[in-house]
Design a protein around this motif. Structure first.
Motif, mmCIF file in Angstrom:
data_model
loop_
_atom_site.group_PDB
_atom_site.id
_atom_site.type_symbol
_atom_site.label_atom_id
_atom_site.label_comp_id
_atom_site.label_asym_id
_atom_site.label_seq_id
_atom_site.Cartn_x
_atom_site.Cartn_y
_atom_site.Cartn_z
ATOM 1 N N ARG A 215 -4.046 15.557 -24.356
ATOM 2 C CA ARG A 215 -5.478 15.301 -24.319
ATOM 3 C C ARG A 215 -6.106 16.339 -23.411
ATOM 4 N N PRO A 216 -7.423 16.543 -23.490
ATOM 5 C CA PRO A 216 -8.049 17.594 -22.672
ATOM 6 C C PRO A 216 -7.700 17.440 -21.195
ATOM 7 N N GLY A 217 -7.089 18.465 -20.623
ATOM 8 C CA GLY A 217 -6.778 18.485 -19.202
ATOM 9 C C GLY A 217 -5.522 17.759 -18.796
ATOM 10 N N ILE A 218 -4.755 17.183 -19.743
ATOM 11 C CA ILE A 218 -3.552 16.459 -19.355
ATOM 12 C C ILE A 218 -2.533 16.507 -20.480
ATOM 13 N N GLN A 219 -1.264 16.531 -20.096
ATOM 14 C CA GLN A 219 -0.159 16.506 -21.045
ATOM 15 C C GLN A 219 0.803 15.399 -20.625
ATOM 16 N N LEU A 220 1.240 14.568 -21.613
ATOM 17 C CA LEU A 220 2.132 13.450 -21.355
ATOM 18 C C LEU A 220 3.373 13.588 -22.225
ATOM 19 N N LEU A 221 4.550 13.379 -21.626
ATOM 20 C CA LEU A 221 5.822 13.434 -22.331
ATOM 21 C C LEU A 221 6.538 12.110 -22.129
ATOM 22 N N GLY A 222 7.359 11.702 -23.101
ATOM 23 C CA GLY A 222 8.074 10.457 -22.955
ATOM 24 C C GLY A 222 9.243 10.345 -23.906
ATOM 25 N N SER B 76 9.767 7.440 -25.612
ATOM 26 C CA SER B 76 9.198 6.717 -26.745
ATOM 27 C C SER B 76 7.761 6.363 -26.420
ATOM 28 N N ALA B 77 7.004 5.994 -27.474
ATOM 29 C CA ALA B 77 5.594 5.695 -27.272
ATOM 30 C C ALA B 77 5.113 4.757 -28.355
ATOM 31 N N VAL B 78 4.073 4.004 -28.021
ATOM 32 C CA VAL B 78 3.332 3.187 -28.981
ATOM 33 C C VAL B 78 1.887 3.650 -28.920
ATOM 34 N N TYR B 79 1.324 3.974 -30.071
ATOM 35 C CA TYR B 79 -0.036 4.511 -30.137
ATOM 36 C C TYR B 79 -0.875 3.635 -31.053
ATOM 37 N N ASN B 80 -2.006 3.139 -30.539
ATOM 38 C CA ASN B 80 -2.923 2.318 -31.318
ATOM 39 C C ASN B 80 -3.979 3.222 -31.928
ATOM 40 N N SER B 81 -3.971 3.350 -33.258
ATOM 41 C CA SER B 81 -4.889 4.271 -33.914
ATOM 42 C C SER B 81 -6.323 3.768 -33.905
ATOM 43 N N ARG B 82 -6.514 2.458 -33.657
ATOM 44 C CA ARG B 82 -7.880 1.929 -33.632
ATOM 45 C C ARG B 82 -8.526 2.154 -32.270
ATOM 46 N N THR B 83 -7.786 1.896 -31.182
ATOM 47 C CA THR B 83 -8.350 2.034 -29.834
ATOM 48 C C THR B 83 -8.072 3.385 -29.207
ATOM 49 N N GLY B 84 -7.063 4.110 -29.695
ATOM 50 C CA GLY B 84 -6.677 5.376 -29.093
ATOM 51 C C GLY B 84 -5.809 5.227 -27.868
ATOM 52 N N ASN B 85 -5.407 3.985 -27.524
ATOM 53 C CA ASN B 85 -4.556 3.765 -26.360
ATOM 54 C C ASN B 85 -3.105 4.115 -26.695
ATOM 55 N N ALA B 86 -2.407 4.610 -25.678
ATOM 56 C CA ALA B 86 -1.000 4.964 -25.847
ATOM 57 C C ALA B 86 -0.198 4.416 -24.675
ATOM 58 N N ARG B 87 1.035 3.963 -24.948
ATOM 59 C CA ARG B 87 1.963 3.520 -23.913
ATOM 60 C C ARG B 87 3.261 4.280 -24.083
ATOM 61 N N LEU B 88 3.667 4.998 -23.029
ATOM 62 C CA LEU B 88 4.872 5.793 -23.062
ATOM 63 C C LEU B 88 5.894 5.212 -22.110
ATOM 64 N N THR B 89 7.153 5.276 -22.461
ATOM 65 C CA THR B 89 8.243 4.908 -21.567
ATOM 66 C C THR B 89 9.072 6.155 -21.286
ATOM 67 N N GLY B 90 9.691 6.137 -20.079
ATOM 68 C CA GLY B 90 10.414 7.335 -19.664
ATOM 69 C C GLY B 90 9.487 8.524 -19.646
ATOM 70 N N ALA B 91 8.295 8.328 -19.038
ATOM 71 C CA ALA B 91 7.197 9.287 -19.193
ATOM 72 C C ALA B 91 7.198 10.351 -18.100
ATOM 73 N N HIS B 92 6.660 11.500 -18.468
ATOM 74 C CA HIS B 92 6.342 12.585 -17.546
ATOM 75 C C HIS B 92 4.905 13.014 -17.827
ATOM 76 N N PHE B 93 4.183 13.376 -16.757
ATOM 77 C CA PHE B 93 2.776 13.769 -16.945
ATOM 78 C C PHE B 93 2.506 15.077 -16.210
ATOM 79 N N LEU B 94 1.495 15.802 -16.704
ATOM 80 C CA LEU B 94 1.113 17.092 -16.128
ATOM 81 C C LEU B 94 -0.392 17.254 -16.278
ATOM 82 N N ILE B 95 -1.076 17.547 -15.135
ATOM 83 C CA ILE B 95 -2.495 17.910 -15.126
ATOM 84 C C ILE B 95 -2.554 19.378 -14.725
ATOM 85 N N PRO B 96 -2.582 20.299 -15.692
ATOM 86 C CA PRO B 96 -2.369 21.722 -15.383
ATOM 87 C C PRO B 96 -3.398 22.323 -14.439
#
Length: 762
Positions: A135-142, A144-164
């Protein structure tokens, strides 16, 4: 494989479930949708399956497609979600399995994985294998993930994040991210260090990163530095950018001889977008607890800004239990009718407050605290000011007869009307003041100075002849016996000011410009006897290039200096016309008197020489690294420098600087000041300052230290010794600061000391 273009770039690579399990390749025209997101995705998958089946008849035998179950959907319904994969398995109930380089794009979100499945009932994508959400300004790695196409919410497990853009990264067992700017993490590691060198890390049960407000918050957090836990905080907040936020700030820690061990634990409260408060309890082991508060505010109608500061130390153990305080207010309001209101007021409990509780040599040298209320208005022709002012004297060595007067009130009106008759500029300065004090003469003063000037210009030359008349009247109380209670003074003032600017291009490329700017000013003010006029607020400023061309050599109306003189000055500059960078600036000037001056302040001797001191200023900027500044004043009677200020600065790069300065004011001070911040290695830098009074044979301030810098943290340590009061008493302190970049600073405010004490420190 890639193919299947749908919905303006909605692509599917499908491995269909048909009799014989044939692999098929085809392309379907773009279609769009206007329907619930689950129906949209189901329709896309169904449409793909139907088209796949139609083409399959040409390759291997299949049953007839069910025409009444699958229908084409208009193209405008498919503009929000783009899905690509190498293979897809789709079912009639709308479920789908996607394999191989899966990508789901929706708005500004892009989700990638090795495997994905879609459930039309819950409208969820379940993804696994190298999951990546951008997403703009952030990168998320995981994992596994669950993504809700209606709300745009995402839940990642075993996650890594980066705000470059901030260098922020970390990991979490679970991570939740919505289409907004908030990310919620559990069992988190947070740092700004690179993966291969994680020198510091924040470990917390929960962290919330709100990029919309630029704030992060952590619960049950431990900060580890070099794998050693050294700070535990049940809750605190930290910045993600430069915006304001509420929460505890990292404590300041220090030690000094005068106050002992010091611990400051500030709390910042962002009350509203236009209000904030910083509350900073300060533990001083030798004195007690000091409570520091700073409140800032902005108001829109009328436009108002201000800052209120309050410091309170009850029962100071070093002062026999005295309660001590300092309070100040800075306030400004701009009204719609053009008026401004300003308040600048301070108060201290005692004369030694800054010596005991201040942090710099500058604060200990204060002699007065101002309290002033002002109303001001500026228009095209008039400038008006009403001021109510007094002072608190905090220097016990100043006698009551030498304390400044209260001005209650001071009324100033200045007018200017350019280009009147024959191009003449008319002006007037007027002032009324009521002076009050417990001792000595008091009273009122009226000062009026109308004048006219004729500006003449041609090319690079100008000439400004002017004439004025100054009248000053007093109404005095408690005057000396026999002195006039209503003295006055009046005198004409004549002046002619002229100059020119000559230019030439030098250098082979003709991009360097050299100017020559001579100036001459003649002033005549006849002598008037002023011995019976008291001195309320008038002094003679230090003679410099500004004073060289002042009409009256005194600042204030209590004295009008008689003179019949000419002032000559010459300035030359060398600068680059392309970049504007100035290589050289040099000015020299002197006054020559046709008559001796007779007016003087009490206790001073009038100038009887034929000329003034010679003053000169010189500034060099050489080779993008050297800067040299000289400010000199030569006394021809003694053949000595009356004043000298010399400064050398060498700054070849932004991370290194060396300064050497020398200051001399005859019979007042003579000081030398050395400071530097210089790299010793790639990481280590030496820092220090030495300020010495040659006249008093005394060290004024000294600090020396080391600084270690990496990309994600810095450590600074400084040993400091300075004079803390007017009697010459000294205080020694040791300051340490650990800066965890992207989180906070731990320790004393060493960086503020270095920026103040080392010119050019970065």
């Amino acid at each position: 494989m890639r193919g299947w273009a749908i919905a303006g770039g909605l692509n599917f690579g499908l491995h269909g479930l048909f009799p014989g399990h044939c692999r098929l390749r085809t392309t379907v025209p773009s279609y769009r949708r206007r329907m619930k997101s689950s129906n949209r995705i189901a329709a896309v998958l169904a449409l793909s399956l139907a088209a796949h089946a139609v083409l399959a008849q040409q390759i291997c035998p299949v049953s007839e497609p069910v025409e009444d179950e699958w229908t084409f959907v208009p193209a405008e319904l498919f503009d929000d979600i783009v899905i690509t994969s190498d293979h897809a398995e789709m079912y009639r109930d709308g479920r789908a399995m996607l394999k191989g380089d899966v990508e789901v794009s929706q708005g500004e979100s892009r989700l990638r994985a090795d495997l994905a499945s879609f459930d039309p009932v819950s409208e969820h994508f379940e993804l696994s294998g190298h999951v990546r959400l951008e997403r703009p300004g952030i990168q998320l790695l995981g994992d596994s993930a669950v993504y809700n196409s209606r709300t745009g919410n995402a839940r990642l497990t075993g996650a890594h994040f980066l705000i470059p853009d901030r260098g922020i990264r970390g990991s979490a067992d679970t991570l939740r991210s919505g289409v907004g700017e908030t990310i919620k993490l559990r069992d988190v590691r947070y740092t700004t260090c690179p993966p291969d060198k994680e020198d510091w890390v924040l470990i917390a049960d929960r962290i919330e990163l709100d990029r919309e407000v630029g704030r992060g918050s952590a619960r049950q957090a431990t900060v580890r530095f070099k794998s050693v836990p050294f700070l535990y905080l049940p809750y605190f907040t930290f910045p993600l950018d430069d915006r304001r936020k509420s929460g505890f700030l990292i404590p300041d820690i220090g030690n000094s001889d005068r106050s002992g061990f010091e611990l400051r634990t500030p709390f910042y409260w962002n009350i509203a977008p236009n209000y904030d408060l910083t509350f900073s309890p300060r533990l001083l082991s030798k004195r007690g607890i000091q409570y520091n508060n700073e409140f800032r505010y902005l108001l829109g109608s009328p436009r108002t800004a201000g800052e209120i500061q309050l410091e309170y130390l009850p029962d100071d153990d070093e002062r026999d239990g005295d309660n001590r305080h300092f309070a100040s207010i800075l306030h400004q309001t701009r009204f719609r009718n053009g008026w401004w209101a300003n308040i600048d007021a301070s108060d201290a409990s005692d004369a030694n407050y800054f010596e005991d509780l201040g942090s710099s040599a500058a604060s200990t040298s204060q002699t007065h605290l101002e309290r002033a209320l002002e109303f001001e208005r500026n228009s095209e022709h008039w400038s008006l000011l009403a001021r109510f002012q007094n002072f608190q004297t905090i220097d016990n060595t100043i006698s009551r007869d030498d304390e400044p007067y209260e001005r209650l009130p001071q009324l100033i009106a200045q007018g200017r009307w350019p280009e009147k008759w024959f191009g003449t500029t008319l002006g007037i300065d007027s002032e009324f003041v009521h002076f009050d004090r417990d001792t000595g003469v008091t009273g009122q003063r009226l000062d009026i100075y109308p004048r006219a000037e004729l500006p003449l210009r041609r090319g690079g030359m100008y000439l400004r002849p002017a004439v004025g008349y100054r009248y000053t009247f007093y109404d005095l109380s408690d005057a000396e016996t026999g002195d006039d209670d209503n003295p006055d003074r009046s005198a004409p003032i004549y002046s002619v000011d002229g100059g020119m600017r000559l230019e030439r291009e030098i250098g082979e490329k003709r991009v360097v410009l050299n100017t020559l700017e001579p100036r001459a000013q003649y002033v005549y003010i006849p002598r008037r006897d002023q011995d019976d006029i008291p001195v309320f607020d008038t002094l003679e400023p230090d003679f410099n290039l500004v004073q060289l061309f002042q009409i009256n050599r005194y600042a204030g109306p209590d004295r009008l200096g008689d003179t019949n003189r000419i002032a000559l000055g010459l300035t030359t500059r060398v600068f680059d016309t392309d970049t504007g960078r100035q290589y050289l600036s040099a000015t020299i000037g002197q006054q020559y008197f046709f008559e001796n001056e007779s007016v003087a302040l009490p206790g001073e001797t009038p100038n009887s020489s034929g000329s003034s001191d010679t003053i000169a200023e010189l500034g060099f900027g050489l080779f993008n690294a050297w800067n040299i500044d000289l400010d000199l004043r030569w006394d021809h009677d003694t053949d000595e420098f009356e004043k000298a200020a010399v400064r050398f600065q060498y700054r070849p790069k932004s991370d290194r600087v060396a300064n050497l300065s020398y200051r001399l004011i005859e019979n007042q001070l003579e000081q030398i000041d050395l400071s530097t911040a210089w790299p010793l290695t790639k990481r280590w830098r030496a820092i220090g300052r030495y300020n010495y009074s040659i006249r008093d044979d005394s060290e004024l301030e000294r600090f020396v230290g080391l600084e270690y810098q990496t990309c994600c943290w810095a450590l600074r340590g400084v040993y400091r010794r300075l004079i803390t009061d007017r009697e010459g008493d000294r205080d020694t302190s040791i300051m340490l600061q650990l800066e965890l970049k992207g989180l906070a600073n731990v320790g004393s405010s060493v960086e503020a000391l270095l920026q103040e004490g080392i010119l050019g420190y970065q």
